[in-house]
Write an enzyme that holds these catalytic residues in place. Structure first.
Site, short mmCIF file in Angstrom:
data_model
loop_
_atom_site.label_atom_id
_atom_site.label_comp_id
_atom_site.label_asym_id
_atom_site.label_seq_id
_atom_site.Cartn_x
_atom_site.Cartn_y
_atom_site.Cartn_z
CG HIS A 24 -2.05 -1.00 1.08
ND1 HIS A 24 -1.85 -2.34 1.34
CD2 HIS A 24 -3.35 -0.87 0.73
CE1 HIS A 24 -2.98 -2.99 1.16
NE2 HIS A 24 -3.91 -2.13 0.78
CG ASP A 93 -7.62 -1.13 1.03
OD1 ASP A 93 -6.69 -1.72 0.47
OD2 ASP A 93 -7.68 0.10 1.14
#
Length: 172
Positions: A24, A93
């Site tokens: 990320h 996510d």
């Protein structure tokens, strides 16, 4: 008395997890806003903590078929209203930079025992993506498989009509 959730506090904790995640942290900040703010606004997320510190986060969107296709065509295309447009759940996510993915997985199976989720899983080295399926801990596996097959049939039927479908993993 339950504690009111502070969206800014949640956003800060998720941003810290993003920065701690090797995958990320390479993504643009704009994706943090696109992937996290709608999840907080619609309460479609789980944030696990240990000793008061965030250790894992996942978010999901409940998409209709049209928005599912939109998402698969461009993962950064969803707007806030898309997140609650249907019943086709997609993990947006999944962040567990400290080795707590199994704890997050168990939490989701226990707390969403009859739910189905799908996700785009990306190999960070090859950047090849695939659709993975997940189901709660109490749903019959044959029923889950049948529902997933129906989702895939509906998706493929719609994609036959899409001329410019590109399945983008990141913004160009």
């Amino acid at each position: 008395m339950s504690k009111k959730i502070n969206g800014f506090e949640v956003l800060g904790e998720v941003a810290w997890l993003w920065a701690s995640s090797p995958l990320h942290r390479k993504w643009p900040l704009s994706l943090l806003a696109i992937n996290v703010l709608p999840a907080i606004e619609s309460n479609q997320y789980v944030l696990l903590k240990r000793d008061g510190f965030p250790i894992a986060f996942c978010s999901w969107a409940n998409l209709n078929l049209e928005n599912e296709i939109k998402y698969l065509d461009d993962v950064a295309s969803l707007v806030a209203d898309d997140w609650t447009s249907g019943d086709r759940r997609w993990f947006i996510d999944w962040i567990a930079p400290f080795g707590d993915s199994a704890a997050l997985y168990k939490h989701m199976r226990d707390n969403f025992p009859n739910e189905l989720f799908r996700a785009i899983r990306v190999d960070p080295d090859s950047r090849v993506g695939k659709i993975s399926e997940f189901h709660g801990g109490k749903i019959d596996k044959k029923l889950a498989s049948k529902i997933f097959q129906q989702y895939h049939f509906e998706l493929m039927s719609e994609l036959k009509n899409k001329q410019n479908f590109k399945f983008s993993l990141v913004n160009s």
